[in-house]
Design a protein around this motif. Structure first.
Motif: not given
Length: 330
Positions: A146-147, A267-271, A282-285
């Motif tokens: 699920g990458a 989400g993109n900026a935070l990653r 992680s996706a959940a975090q």
């Protein structure tokens, strides 16, 4: 077309020439090839030696993980000497730590050793023999986990590690093509017996999934390699967008500036920000962090979320990443 009297370029030479058009190699300095003595690195070593006569150095890493490793080194020394290519050999301890996969430990030890030898040889780059089958296996493994786009991009054609530039010119070339050329021209290579050990996930993919895909979609390997390139391109665009958004939010990001972005752009900026901090959520975090940011509408509203081994928290108007406390040194 080559002029009459010249042998036609091998598939590996053609792939290497195409890669060099995309990633030009300096006209000075040595070019190193990671040479395991297997089929793919043998084809790459011969192609590199043909393209850069007198400039190529072979790098062989002795992992010491199997009895056959000594035979690999012996073959590598004899083959390199026969073709007039200097060889460097480094013995490494590739044993894994508790909780670490053997494959990951061996990979990290290998890259560190290759980088050390490349620095010693003053090489401008190190070429790796990963091919279209390796790329397809990597993509299938990423899909099964699920990458996201970074995983689906699989292996990049060029990257840097330990201060050394690495290249993978063969990612669109199937290993069967390379092996057939070597056998047709009488070039010997060794077989790694560990590749048949189906206790390893990648070997199971190679033994079970790849033949099934080939039966349904003959010639699928270059197509999966193309999909990986598309994913890599999309990820590069997301990285550029993240850089634009982080320039607006500041680093560490201001909460109100983040809230002005769409959830996907947040989400993109935070990653990207967390990657700068050396961690991956992680996706959940990440979903939980986005929810907490959306709820942060008052001055006293707190944010506190465990990410990796540290914490993301609110400090005033900004987010902060607090790494885990290190024990005091004695």
């Amino acid at each position: 077309m080559k002029s009459e009297g010249h042998a036609e370029a091998s598939p590996c030479e053609q792939a290497l020439a195409a890669w060099c058009e995309r990633f030009p190699v300096s006209s000075s300095g040595r070019v190193a090839v990671a040479y395991s003595a297997g089929a793919d690195s043998t084809a790459l070593l011969l192609a590199a030696a043909s393209r850069w006569p007198g400039r190529v150095t072979a790098l062989h890493v002795h992992h010491g993980l199997q009895a056959a490793a000594h035979a690999f080194e012996t073959h590598a020394r004899a083959f390199s000497e026969r073709h007039g290519v200097p060889l460097q050999v480094m013995h490494v301890d590739a044993s894994h730590e508790p909780g670490q996969s053997p494959e990951d430990a061996a990979r990290q030890a290998r890259y560190a050793a290759l980088a050390d030898m490349a620095h010693s040889a003053r090489a401008v780059c190190v070429l790796l023999g990963q091919h279209a089958d390796d790329q397809a296996e990597t993509l299938l493994l990423a899909l099964s986990r699920g990458a996201g786009l970074p995983g689906l991009a699989s292996m990049s054609e060029r990257f840097e590690r330990h201060g050394v530039a690495f290249g993978r010119p063969l990612l669109a070339t199937p290993t069967a093509t390379l092996r057939r050329w070597l056998l047709d021209h009488g070039h010997p290579f060794v077989e790694d017996p560990s590749n048949a050990d189906e206790r390893f996930t990648r070997n199971r993919i190679r033994a079970v999934l790849m033949p099934a895909w080939d039966a349904c979609f003959p010639g699928f390997r270059p197509m999966l390699a193309r999909s990986a390139r598309h994913a890599a391109q999309a990820q590069r665009l997301l990285d550029e967008l993240a850089a634009i958004d982080l320039a607006r939010t500041g680093v560490p990001p201001a909460i109100d500036a983040l809230q002005a972005l769409s959830r996907d752009r947040q989400g993109n900026a935070l990653r990207a920000w967390l990657k700068q901090e050396g961690v991956a959520a992680s996706a959940a975090q990440l979903d939980e962090l986005l929810d907490q940011i959306a709820d942060c509408t008052t001055r006293g509203h707190g944010i506190r979320l465990k990410v990796a081994l540290g914490l993301v928290s609110r400090q005033g108007a900004h987010l902060r990443y607090l790494p885990p406390l290190q024990p005091p040194t004695l």
